[in-house]
Write an enzyme that holds these catalytic residues in place. Structure first.
Site, PDB file in Angstrom:
ATOM      1  CD  GLU A 271      -3.258   0.313   2.099  1.00  0.00           C
ATOM      2  OE1 GLU A 271      -4.272  -0.398   1.931  1.00  0.00           O
ATOM      3  OE2 GLU A 271      -2.987   0.864   3.193  1.00  0.00           O
ATOM      4  CG  HIS A 292       8.636 -28.930   2.806  1.00  0.00           C
ATOM      5  ND1 HIS A 292       9.493 -29.981   2.545  1.00  0.00           N
ATOM      6  CD2 HIS A 292       9.092 -28.356   3.942  1.00  0.00           C
ATOM      7  CE1 HIS A 292      10.414 -30.051   3.494  1.00  0.00           C
ATOM      8  NE2 HIS A 292      10.197 -29.078   4.357  1.00  0.00           N
ATOM      9  CE  LYS A 403     -11.348   1.666   1.430  1.00  0.00           C
ATOM     10  NZ  LYS A 403     -10.676   2.483   2.476  1.00  0.00           N
TER      11      LYS A 403
HETATM   12  O1  LIG Z   1      -8.688   2.311   9.660  1.00  0.00           O
HETATM   13  P1  LIG Z   1      -9.684   2.417   8.575  1.00  0.00           P
HETATM   14  O2  LIG Z   1      -9.982   3.813   8.167  1.00  0.00           O
HETATM   15  O3  LIG Z   1     -10.936   1.649   8.901  1.00  0.00           O
HETATM   16  O4  LIG Z   1      -9.051   1.752   7.241  1.00  0.00           O
HETATM   17  C1  LIG Z   1      -8.658   0.406   7.239  1.00  0.00           C
HETATM   18  C2  LIG Z   1      -7.722   0.151   6.116  1.00  0.00           C
HETATM   19  O5  LIG Z   1      -8.347   0.413   4.854  1.00  0.00           O
HETATM   20  C3  LIG Z   1      -7.445   1.119   4.002  1.00  0.00           C
HETATM   21  O6  LIG Z   1      -7.839   2.433   3.961  1.00  0.00           O
HETATM   22  C4  LIG Z   1      -7.449   0.505   2.625  1.00  0.00           C
HETATM   23  O7  LIG Z   1      -8.711   0.376   2.146  1.00  0.00           O
HETATM   24  C5  LIG Z   1      -6.091   0.966   4.658  1.00  0.00           C
HETATM   25  O8  LIG Z   1      -5.187   1.962   4.275  1.00  0.00           O
HETATM   26  C6  LIG Z   1      -6.456   0.993   6.111  1.00  0.00           C
HETATM   27  O9  LIG Z   1      -5.440   0.483   6.904  1.00  0.00           O
END
Ligand SMILES: O=P(O)(O)OC[C@H]1O[C@](O)(CO)[C@@H](O)[C@@H]1O
Length: 431
Positions: A271, A292, A403
């Site tokens: 990331e 293995h 998202k």
């Molecule tokens: O802590 P949050 O805002 O729930 O995000 C959880 C995770 O989702 C992300 O934003 C990736 O979708 C990560 O960078 C982060 O660690």
């Protein structure tokens, strides 16, 4: 952590980096270190994470978990950086507290995980930096309902760690839940050494001060040269090997207790560095188990990866009993720990013999102090590598598309991304 990059040198491996190239790269490391120091001094977003050993207050965390200090079990509801740091710590260290991490929304799995918990004596640790992550909020609502159905008052057993505002902050205020703040300027994947990673550690009774002291010791090694700083040696060497074709990095700890650490590393590396068509792909493996399954590829497949070994110098041991089978006598004279160490050294040497780059990271043992150093060291290595790649290490814009599409598909608003989902190109081959 101590780092040995000998098997990454061009005299041993291909791709490999020559000593001269490392010397030249060290000039860029000096500049990058200056940038990092400035960022830390000014508390800049991202760089602030490297100040956490001085910022995190163990007493504040212990006060917040005091109401559930006697919990028999802990369910952490969070995902990505809001789960992996905590899980790395609690999975690596012994504790009587049973831990469950709900970092997925597979219904059958969530139900089975909840059924494993003695809800009347389970603490709930809800963590979300943004406070808006669908998976975390959905799981929290499910967990809350499970407690209510069991007649257990979840408000008595919940600790929230989140940002200044957002739905989770609202929920915590509405129900007057004990809460902690995700420190400003610290991205999720760099927050293990804050309340985000340490609430779970506190509930499990781990030594928070030792975690931070180990991190501080690692922070004290940050300097303008990769030859004086293990973290920078790792970050710079990984970057240099990627530039020479090692586009993948297989993280292979030789300790079961560090398996979750590889998952944490995978998020950190992917990331942070995976942007602008750049970045090294992290692979998760485990020693000796994946000798293995994966070693054939690592040793004889494409020359497109570096293998990173993590090995503790000290660990508990167990004798291998004698045997009446002559051919196995060599085992009866050894211990499992000796077998593990021999396998590690043999595998490391086998890659070198095949000219495959690998790096060794050594810990004294797997305890709070060494774990604090490892987490901090790998974060600093990642920040350094990000400077060398010239990418924005601390953002992850590419995750937002899915998202939005998800939210749109569930009726949570109008998102063009959701429309694009329906326009999938199909070429189905059905049974
Ligand atoms: O802590 P949050 O805002 O729930 O995000 C959880 C995770 O989702 C992300 O934003 C990736 O979708 C990560 O960078 C982060 O660690």
């Amino acid at each position: 952590m101590d780092v040995d990059i000998g098997n990454a040198l061009a005299s041993v491996a291909s791709p490999g980096v020559s000593r001269d190239s490392l010397e030249r790269l060290d000039e860029q490391v000096a500049d990058a270190h200056e940038r990092i120091e400035d960022g830390m001094a000014n508390g800049e977003h991202g760089y602030e994470a490297l100040n956490l050993p001085d910022r995190t207050d163990p007493d504040e965390i212990r006060r917040a978990v005091e109401p559930v200090a006697d919990a028999e079990a802990l369910v952490t509801v969070g995902i990505g950086g809001s789960a992996l740091g905590a899980a790395t710590i609690t999975e690596a260290l012994d504790s009587d507290t049973k831990t469950v991490y709900l970092d997925n929304v597979d219904p059958a799995w969530v139900t089975a995980e909840l059924e494993r918990l003695p809800l009347e004596n389970t603490a709930i640790n809800v963590v979300s930096r943004s406070g808006t992550t669908a998976e975390t909020l959905a799981n929290f609502l499910v967990v809350r309902e499970a407690f209510e159905d069991a007649g257990v008052d979840w408000t008595e057993r919940t600790i929230v760690t989140t940002g200044e505002s957002g739905p989770l902050r609202d929920l915590s205020e509405r129900h007057d839940l004990p809460s902690l703040k995700v420190p400003d300027g610290v991205p999720g994947r760099f927050s293990a050494l804050s309340a985000v990673g340490m609430v779970a550690a506190a509930v499990c009774g781990h030594d928070l001060e030792a975690l931070l002291e180990g991190a501080t010791a690692e922070a004290d090694t940050l300097s303008g040269s990769l030859f004086d700083c293990p973290a920078y040696a790792y970050g710079a060497t990984s970057y240099a090997l990627d530039a020479r074709g090692a586009g993948m990095n297989a993280m292979v700890p030789y300790a079961e207790s560090l398996e979750t650490y590889s998952e944490w590393f995978a998020q950190l590396w992917a990331e942070s560095l995976g942007k602008d068509d750049l970045g090294q792909t992290p692979l998760r493996a485990l020693g000796v188990t994946d000798q293995h399954s994966q070693l054939q590829l690592y040793r004889a497949g494409p020359r497109d990866k570096v293998v990173t070994f993590v090995t503790p110098r000290e660990a508990d041991d167990r004798a291998i009993p004698d045997t009446e089978v002559d051919d196995l006598a060599y085992l009866g004279d050894a211990t499992l720990g000796e077998l593990l160490d021999a396998e590690f050294e043999a595998t490391e040497a086998s890659l070198a013999a095949a000219g495959r780059p690998n790096v060794r990271i050594e810990l004294e043992r797997v305890d709070e102090y060494e774990l604090g150093g490892l987490l901090y060291g790998m974060e600093a290595a990642c920040v350094l590598a990000g400077e060398l790649y010239g990418v924005n290490t601390f953002e992850q814009p590419a995750v937002e598309w899915a998202k939005k599409a998800t939210r749109g598909l569930l009726g949570g608003g109008e998102f063009e991304e959701a429309d694009a989902v329906a326009e999938k190109t199909e070429l189905r081959v059905e049974r």
